[in-house]
Design a protein around this motif. Structure first.
Motif, PDB file in Angstrom:
ATOM      1  N   ALA A 220       0.858  -1.192   0.000  1.00 13.39           N
ATOM      2  CA  ALA A 220       0.000   0.000   0.000  1.00 13.39           C
ATOM      3  C   ALA A 220       0.892   1.239   0.000  1.00 13.39           C
ATOM      4  O   ALA A 220       1.894   1.295   0.709  1.00 13.39           O
ATOM      5  CB  ALA A 220      -0.898   0.012   1.232  1.00 13.39           C
ATOM      6  N   LYS A 221       0.505   2.214  -0.803  1.00 12.89           N
ATOM      7  CA  LYS A 221       1.228   3.495  -0.819  1.00 12.89           C
ATOM      8  C   LYS A 221       0.416   4.509  -0.016  1.00 12.89           C
ATOM      9  O   LYS A 221      -0.809   4.585  -0.152  1.00 12.89           O
ATOM     10  CB  LYS A 221       1.396   3.998  -2.252  1.00 12.89           C
ATOM     11  N   TRP A 222       1.112   5.289   0.806  1.00 17.35           N
ATOM     12  CA  TRP A 222       0.455   6.282   1.654  1.00 17.35           C
ATOM     13  C   TRP A 222       1.070   7.652   1.438  1.00 17.35           C
ATOM     14  O   TRP A 222       2.272   7.783   1.269  1.00 17.35           O
ATOM     15  CB  TRP A 222       0.602   5.897   3.127  1.00 17.35           C
ATOM     16  N   THR A 223       0.222   8.653   1.479  1.00 16.83           N
ATOM     17  CA  THR A 223       0.674  10.042   1.429  1.00 16.83           C
ATOM     18  C   THR A 223       0.157  10.717   2.688  1.00 16.83           C
ATOM     19  O   THR A 223      -1.041  10.653   2.983  1.00 16.83           O
ATOM     20  CB  THR A 223       0.109  10.770   0.186  1.00 16.83           C
ATOM     21  N   ALA A 224       1.074  11.334   3.410  1.00 17.62           N
ATOM     22  CA  ALA A 224       0.677  12.000   4.660  1.00 17.62           C
ATOM     23  C   ALA A 224      -0.284  13.144   4.346  1.00 17.62           C
ATOM     24  O   ALA A 224      -0.119  13.870   3.365  1.00 17.62           O
ATOM     25  CB  ALA A 224       1.903  12.541   5.390  1.00 17.62           C
ATOM     26  N   VAL A 225      -1.294  13.274   5.207  1.00 20.46           N
ATOM     27  CA  VAL A 225      -2.237  14.381   5.078  1.00 20.46           C
ATOM     28  C   VAL A 225      -1.510  15.644   5.529  1.00 20.46           C
ATOM     29  O   VAL A 225      -0.867  15.655   6.590  1.00 20.46           O
ATOM     30  CB  VAL A 225      -3.489  14.148   5.957  1.00 20.46           C
ATOM     31  N   ALA A 226      -1.613  16.686   4.748  1.00 25.40           N
ATOM     32  CA  ALA A 226      -0.960  17.951   5.087  1.00 25.40           C
ATOM     33  C   ALA A 226      -1.596  18.547   6.343  1.00 25.40           C
ATOM     34  O   ALA A 226      -2.782  18.361   6.601  1.00 25.40           O
ATOM     35  CB  ALA A 226      -1.089  18.929   3.921  1.00 25.40           C
ATOM     36  N   THR A 227      -0.786  19.246   7.113  1.00 27.87           N
ATOM     37  CA  THR A 227      -1.270  19.964   8.277  1.00 27.87           C
ATOM     38  C   THR A 227      -1.009  21.443   8.047  1.00 27.87           C
ATOM     39  O   THR A 227       0.081  21.831   7.621  1.00 27.87           O
ATOM     40  CB  THR A 227      -0.545  19.488   9.558  1.00 27.87           C
ATOM     41  N   TYR A 228      -2.016  22.253   8.298  1.00 27.50           N
ATOM     42  CA  TYR A 228      -1.904  23.691   8.085  1.00 27.50           C
ATOM     43  C   TYR A 228      -2.005  24.429   9.415  1.00 27.50           C
ATOM     44  O   TYR A 228      -2.554  23.922  10.388  1.00 27.50           O
ATOM     45  CB  TYR A 228      -3.014  24.164   7.131  1.00 27.50           C
ATOM     46  N   THR A 229      -1.477  25.646   9.419  1.00 27.73           N
ATOM     47  CA  THR A 229      -1.523  26.474  10.619  1.00 27.73           C
ATOM     48  C   THR A 229      -2.489  27.624  10.398  1.00 27.73           C
ATOM     49  O   THR A 229      -2.420  28.316   9.379  1.00 27.73           O
ATOM     50  CB  THR A 229      -0.117  27.030  10.946  1.00 27.73           C
ATOM     51  N   VAL A 230      -3.387  27.797  11.359  1.00 29.31           N
ATOM     52  CA  VAL A 230      -4.289  28.941  11.354  1.00 29.31           C
ATOM     53  C   VAL A 230      -3.779  29.880  12.450  1.00 29.31           C
ATOM     54  O   VAL A 230      -3.691  29.491  13.615  1.00 29.31           O
ATOM     55  CB  VAL A 230      -5.753  28.537  11.627  1.00 29.31           C
ATOM     56  N   THR A 231      -3.389  31.091  12.052  1.00 24.35           N
ATOM     57  CA  THR A 231      -2.912  32.088  13.012  1.00 24.35           C
ATOM     58  C   THR A 231      -3.960  33.168  13.164  1.00 24.35           C
ATOM     59  O   THR A 231      -4.794  33.378  12.270  1.00 24.35           O
ATOM     60  CB  THR A 231      -1.574  32.706  12.573  1.00 24.35           C
ATOM     61  N   PHE A 232      -3.907  33.863  14.300  1.00 22.30           N
ATOM     62  CA  PHE A 232      -4.916  34.854  14.638  1.00 22.30           C
ATOM     63  C   PHE A 232      -4.254  36.196  14.915  1.00 22.30           C
ATOM     64  O   PHE A 232      -3.506  36.331  15.881  1.00 22.30           O
ATOM     65  CB  PHE A 232      -5.730  34.384  15.847  1.00 22.30           C
ATOM     66  N   ASN A 233      -4.504  37.173  14.041  1.00 25.18           N
ATOM     67  CA  ASN A 233      -4.041  38.543  14.242  1.00 25.18           C
ATOM     68  C   ASN A 233      -5.107  39.230  15.083  1.00 25.18           C
ATOM     69  O   ASN A 233      -6.199  39.501  14.602  1.00 25.18           O
ATOM     70  CB  ASN A 233      -3.866  39.237  12.894  1.00 25.18           C
ATOM     71  N   VAL A 234      -4.789  39.510  16.348  1.00 26.36           N
ATOM     72  CA  VAL A 234      -5.782  40.023  17.280  1.00 26.36           C
ATOM     73  C   VAL A 234      -5.941  41.540  17.203  1.00 26.36           C
ATOM     74  O   VAL A 234      -6.783  42.105  17.898  1.00 26.36           O
ATOM     75  CB  VAL A 234      -5.483  39.580  18.730  1.00 26.36           C
ATOM     76  N   ASP A 235      -5.161  42.210  16.379  1.00 28.44           N
ATOM     77  CA  ASP A 235      -5.294  43.655  16.165  1.00 28.44           C
ATOM     78  C   ASP A 235      -5.406  44.425  17.489  1.00 28.44           C
ATOM     79  O   ASP A 235      -6.340  45.175  17.711  1.00 28.44           O
ATOM     80  CB  ASP A 235      -6.503  43.942  15.262  1.00 28.44           C
ATOM     81  N   GLY A 236      -4.446  44.166  18.389  1.00 26.73           N
ATOM     82  CA  GLY A 236      -4.424  44.886  19.656  1.00 26.73           C
ATOM     83  C   GLY A 236      -5.181  44.216  20.778  1.00 26.73           C
ATOM     84  O   GLY A 236      -5.169  44.696  21.908  1.00 26.73           O
ATOM     85  N   GLY A 237      -5.827  43.113  20.505  1.00 26.51           N
ATOM     86  CA  GLY A 237      -6.579  42.398  21.540  1.00 26.51           C
ATOM     87  C   GLY A 237      -5.702  41.389  22.262  1.00 26.51           C
ATOM     88  O   GLY A 237      -4.500  41.293  21.998  1.00 26.51           O
ATOM     89  N   SER A 238      -6.306  40.632  23.163  1.00 26.43           N
ATOM     90  CA  SER A 238      -5.569  39.617  23.914  1.00 26.43           C
ATOM     91  C   SER A 238      -5.110  38.499  22.983  1.00 26.43           C
ATOM     92  O   SER A 238      -5.728  38.235  21.951  1.00 26.43           O
ATOM     93  CB  SER A 238      -6.444  39.067  25.039  1.00 26.43           C
ATOM     94  N   GLN A 239      -4.032  37.845  23.356  1.00 21.39           N
ATOM     95  CA  GLN A 239      -3.391  36.832  22.520  1.00 21.39           C
ATOM     96  C   GLN A 239      -4.297  35.626  22.277  1.00 21.39           C
ATOM     97  O   GLN A 239      -5.003  35.175  23.171  1.00 21.39           O
ATOM     98  CB  GLN A 239      -2.104  36.350  23.175  1.00 21.39           C
ATOM     99  N   VAL A 240      -4.249  35.121  21.042  1.00 17.94           N
ATOM    100  CA  VAL A 240      -4.902  33.863  20.678  1.00 17.94           C
ATOM    101  C   VAL A 240      -3.833  33.021  19.990  1.00 17.94           C
ATOM    102  O   VAL A 240      -3.234  33.454  19.005  1.00 17.94           O
ATOM    103  CB  VAL A 240      -6.110  34.088  19.739  1.00 17.94           C
ATOM    104  N   ASP A 241      -3.567  31.837  20.532  1.00 19.21           N
ATOM    105  CA  ASP A 241      -2.519  30.969  19.996  1.00 19.21           C
ATOM    106  C   ASP A 241      -2.920  30.378  18.649  1.00 19.21           C
ATOM    107  O   ASP A 241      -4.096  30.087  18.414  1.00 19.21           O
ATOM    108  CB  ASP A 241      -2.212  29.841  20.970  1.00 19.21           C
TER     109      ASP A 241
END
Length: 170
Positions: free
Chosen positions: A58-79
């Protein structure tokens, strides 16, 4: 199956053909087909007769993982969060910004829909609306002065003075 779900071994007569099994599964991978070699470079031909003991890979291809970042525009931090290709991002807790109300996460000019699958890295930006205050006026028996709603930090313009018979507004 190279770490995927189990496929039972088959015993067949020499000269018979192998029936293609159901595709196996493997967490965080996409099945890429059956191959004649361990390096998965030669596709297995299910139309050819089997003449010797044969292993199919069987051949396998890893599922890609993406990063979602949050620009809080002066608000409290969101990781930032990691999301597998085609999966949904979990909406984070709303950030906080003094004197503002959180108006949502936006991708460019559009509010982001957390029911849409993630297919690439993404930066979402917090949008804010200025808190407003309502100022009420007690004319102590004079004519009614309507309340005024004003954005936080703005200067209130004096309303029209109330009137009261026998009195001068001071």
């Amino acid at each position: 199956v190279n770490g995927g779900s189990a496929i039972n071994k088959l015993t067949i007569k020499a000269g018979d053909k192998v029936t293609k099994p159901a595709d196996p599964t493997k967490e965080d991978y996409i099945f890429g087909g059956w191959y004649s070699d361990a390096n998965c470079t030669i596709s297995f031909d299910f139309t050819k007769e089997i003449t010797a003991n044969t292993t199919i890979y069987a051949k396998w291809t890893a599922v890609a993982t993406y990063t979602v970042t949050f620009n809080v525009d002066g608000g409290s931090q969101v990781d930032p969060i990691s999301v597998k290709d085609g999966k949904l991002a979990t909406r984070p807790d709303d950030p906080i910004k003094q004197n503002y109300l959180f108006a949502g996460w936006f991708n460019g000019d559009s509010q982001f829909d957390f029911t849409q699958p993630i297919t690439s890295n993404l930066e979402l930006t917090a949008h804010w609306t200025l808190e407003s205050r309502t100022v009420s006026f007690d004319s102590t028996g004079g004519s009614t002065v309507d309340p005024v709603t004003i954005g936080h930090g703005n200067i209130l313009t004096a309303p029209t003075a109330p009137t009261k018979a026998g009195y001068v507004f001071d």
